[in-house]
Design a protein around this motif. Structure first.
Motif, PDB file in Angstrom:
ATOM      1  N   ILE A 235       0.839  -1.207   0.000  1.00  0.00           N
ATOM      2  CA  ILE A 235       0.000   0.000   0.000  1.00  0.00           C
ATOM      3  C   ILE A 235       0.875   1.258   0.000  1.00  0.00           C
ATOM      4  CG2 ILE A 235      -1.691   1.305   1.388  1.00  0.00           C
ATOM      5  CD1 ILE A 235      -3.116  -1.293   1.908  1.00  0.00           C
ATOM      6  N   THR A 236       1.967   1.221   0.751  1.00  0.00           N
ATOM      7  CA  THR A 236       2.872   2.376   0.747  1.00  0.00           C
ATOM      8  C   THR A 236       3.409   2.620  -0.662  1.00  0.00           C
ATOM      9  OG1 THR A 236       3.545   1.693   2.931  1.00  0.00           O
ATOM     10  CG2 THR A 236       4.941   3.328   1.874  1.00  0.00           C
ATOM     11  N   GLY A 239      -0.412   2.585  -3.266  1.00  0.00           N
ATOM     12  CA  GLY A 239      -1.737   3.123  -2.940  1.00  0.00           C
ATOM     13  C   GLY A 239      -2.769   2.018  -3.106  1.00  0.00           C
ATOM     14  N   LYS A 240      -3.762   2.269  -3.974  1.00  0.00           N
ATOM     15  CA  LYS A 240      -4.818   1.254  -4.171  1.00  0.00           C
ATOM     16  C   LYS A 240      -4.254  -0.014  -4.809  1.00  0.00           C
ATOM     17  CE  LYS A 240      -9.285   3.302  -4.490  1.00  0.00           C
ATOM     18  NZ  LYS A 240      -9.951   4.364  -5.134  1.00  0.00           N
ATOM     19  N   SER A 370      -8.460  -1.691  -2.673  1.00  0.00           N
ATOM     20  CA  SER A 370      -8.461  -0.714  -1.581  1.00  0.00           C
ATOM     21  C   SER A 370      -7.039  -0.231  -1.292  1.00  0.00           C
ATOM     22  CB  SER A 370      -9.043  -1.366  -0.324  1.00  0.00           C
ATOM     23  OG  SER A 370      -8.940  -0.492   0.764  1.00  0.00           O
ATOM     24  N   ASP A 371      -6.962   0.952  -0.637  1.00  0.00           N
ATOM     25  CA  ASP A 371      -5.653   1.392  -0.148  1.00  0.00           C
ATOM     26  C   ASP A 371      -5.665   1.461   1.384  1.00  0.00           C
ATOM     27  OD1 ASP A 371      -7.285   3.548   0.193  1.00  0.00           O
ATOM     28  OD2 ASP A 371      -6.124   4.932  -1.042  1.00  0.00           O
ATOM     29  N   ASP A 372      -6.642   0.766   1.968  1.00  0.00           N
ATOM     30  CA  ASP A 372      -6.781   0.766   3.421  1.00  0.00           C
ATOM     31  C   ASP A 372      -6.253  -0.564   3.975  1.00  0.00           C
ATOM     32  OD1 ASP A 372      -7.659   0.664   6.012  1.00  0.00           O
ATOM     33  OD2 ASP A 372      -9.612   1.597   5.580  1.00  0.00           O
ATOM     34  N   VAL A 373      -5.215  -0.475   4.791  1.00  0.00           N
ATOM     35  CA  VAL A 373      -4.596  -1.691   5.331  1.00  0.00           C
ATOM     36  C   VAL A 373      -5.636  -2.563   6.041  1.00  0.00           C
ATOM     37  CG1 VAL A 373      -2.910  -2.573   7.014  1.00  0.00           C
ATOM     38  CG2 VAL A 373      -2.325  -0.622   5.579  1.00  0.00           C
TER      39      VAL A 373
END
Ligand code: AMP
Length: 552
Positions: A235-236, A239-240, A370-373
């Protein structure tokens, strides 16, 4: 090109280690070859005979070869084996035996590359009960015409292991240099055609067409592979990202043209006959001409069954209908490489996925973007709860890179401490296991070579040792006391507690507490872990140790 000229070229290459020099020598040979010789030379120099997509197999085991050599040299097979032990290599042994051969050949025909190739095609086309005898006759004929030096390389080609340190990367660069073509185009054509011989031919006669080369249906392309990594890093960096379940089954590549369908395994072997039910499911799910990449899993009461159940179905040659009843298989499609005449591997993954969704009515593997861990971690938990192996994270903008284990596909599994390694040697067991192999020498890849990494002696049941013995006994190249070496064919998945720096092996690493996990006969030698991958694991392991809070 005469086969003796090819052999001299191999001899020169065998004597040098520098990659640039290797590329230089090969690039100077290529332009002088005829259009017919060029693809043959390119494949032979890498120790291959047929294009990588091709299903043809020579089917010459070491035993058949040893018998033929014994016959020609007028010695018993035991003498052949002793010579192999002494020289440590089939090629050198054949050379030595042909040099001393008692049966004088009054008339030895000079054979050329094309003739040798045709002889080998003839061997591969022999099928059925009498095939071993027929094969043996052609082997005798080919070797009977060979000088000692030709014998060295012919024998190695017949075992499809040339051992002159020439890998695909060097040959690709030699093609670029010889015909002054763009390396990106050569790479694209190699990925799409899966036959470097044909790429060389096109580079010579029609370099303008390299750009437009399309995948050919029923010529399987190599599978894209995954590396290990973490959700946070992905993700870092991107992103998505896309997250899919990591199914623990067998990889497949499904080809469909009109009503004609074929299925290939991860090693690109055709497995259509064993999987009629999977073919029917996919055939019914689309009206298009397609190549689909996916993983087939076995299902019982809505839960995935262990990976071994799937392999049983892939290996099955008889009683397919019965096997279908016992183990029902479901495909999970996660990529689309070809659609109605167009090659899609150069498109971003997000676009290929969209096309896959609109092309295939069922069996598309669900995906979370998603880009949310937290969201990705929940998906990971959901995968494990549903009985799957873990998660695959994919970069949305990435192209499909056949055969590459890059950072665009990352696998997340609870247990990260297993490696796929090549079995290159063994030691005979002791006591009640004296008739079987007891410990195994396993290796990883480093550039174009296999280098030893560890000995594995634990984790085997008696049945597994017997099974492994049955597979490996045909691949013995040499004996030295209690030690045997194998033609590298078999892949083990091996667990370990730690990777250590070690002076014992050439690569500088060794495994702590290695234990056998399973045979990976869905994987080939080119799939085994690389030295670079091991170095990477070592560094990650040291990093995570530093991050672990101290005990005091
Ligand atoms: P490994 O065999 O541990 O290197 O993991 C990579 C393998 O996971 C691939 O070669 C596939 O056979 C398998 N796999 C399972 N699910 C997926 C998926 N959703 N996408 C890609 N590969 C998958």
């Amino acid at each position: 090109m005469l086969f003796i000229e090819f052999s001299r070229c191999c001899e020169r290459l065998e004597g040098i280690a520098g990659r640039l020099e290797i590329i230089d020598i090969i690039s100077k040979e290529l332009p002088s070859l005829t259009d017919e010789e060029l693809p043959i030379f390119v494949r032979f120099i890498m120790g291959r005979i047929f294009p990588d997509w091709c299903q043809a197999k020579l089917g010459i085991g070491p035993n058949l070869l040893y018998e033929a050599i014994g016959y020609l040299a007028g010695v018993k097979k035991e003498v052949v084996l002793e010579t192999i032990n002494k020289t440590g290599d089939v090629g050198h042994a054949v050379e030595e035996l042909l040099a001393t051969k008692t049966q004088t050949t009054f008339f030895r025909e000079q054979v050329d590359l094309v003739r040798v190739y045709r002889g080998l095609v003839g061997i591969a086309s022999q099928e059925g009960k009498k095939s071993q005898r027929e094969k043996s006759l052609v082997v005798r004929q080919l070797l009977g015409n060979a000088s000692p030096l030709e014998g060295r390389y012919l024998a190695r080609i017949m075992l499809e292991e040339l051992r002159i340190g020439v890998g695909e990367g060097s040959v690709r660069e030699a093609i670029v240099k010889a015909f002054n073509v763009d390396s990106g185009l050569v790479e694209h054509a190699t990925q799409a055609l899966n036959d470097l011989g044909e790429v060389a031919r096109l580079s010579k006669i029609e370099p303008n067409t390299l750009k437009e080369v399309q995948i050919t249906i029923f010529h399987p392309v190599r599978m894209m592979l995954a590396q290990q990594g973490t959700i946070g890093d992905m993700i870092t960096d991107h992103g998505k990202i896309a997250a899919e379940f990591k199914y623990d089954g067998s990889r497949f590549q499904f080809h469909k043209k009109g009503e004609w369908c074929r299925m290939y395994s991860r090693r690109l072997e055709e497995v259509s006959a064993a999987l009629p039910d999977v073919i029917e499911q996919l055939r019914g799910a689309t009206d298009h001409d397609v190549i689909i990449d996916g993983e087939v899993i076995a299902i019982k009461n809505d839960r995935p069954m262990p990976f071994q159940s799937v392999l049983k179905r892939f290996r099955r040659k008889h009683d397919i209908a019965e096997a279908q009843e016992a183990i029902s298989l479901v495909p999970n499609a996660f990529d689309l490489l070809y659609l109605d005449g167009k090659t899609l591997i150069g498109l971003p993954f997000s676009e290929r996925r969209k096309l896959l969704g609109s092309t295939l009515k069922f069996f598309v593997a669900p995906q979370v973007v998603s880009d949310d861990v937290k969201v990705i971690e929940q998906t990971y938990q959901a995968a494990l709860d549903a009985g799957h192996e873990g998660l695959m994270l994919k970069v949305l903008s990435s192209v499909y890179s056949p055969g590459q284990r890059g950072k665009n596909w990352i696998k997340i599994k609870p247990e990260v401490d297993t490696l796929d390694v090549a079995v290159i040697g063994a030691e005979w067991g002791e006591g009640k296991r004296a008739h079987l192999f007891g410990s195994f020498l396993v290796a990883c890849q480093s550039e174009d070579k296999l280098i030893p990494l560890s000995r594995v002696a634990t984790g085997f049941s008696d049945e597994q040792l017997a099974e492994v013995y049955d597979i490996l006994k045909e691949s013995i190249i040499s004996h030295m006391g209690k030690e045997v070496t194998f033609e590298p064919k078999l892949v083990f998945e091996v667990g370990y507690s730690e990777i250590q720096i070690s002076p014992t092996y050439e690569g500088g690493f060794a495994l702590r507490f290695p234990r056998f996990v399973r045979v990976r006969d869905d994987k080939g030698i080119t799939d085994v872990e690389t030295l670079e991958g091991i170095r990477d694991r070592y560094q990650r392991q040291s990093k995570s140790r530093q991050q672990t809070p101290s005990q005091n």
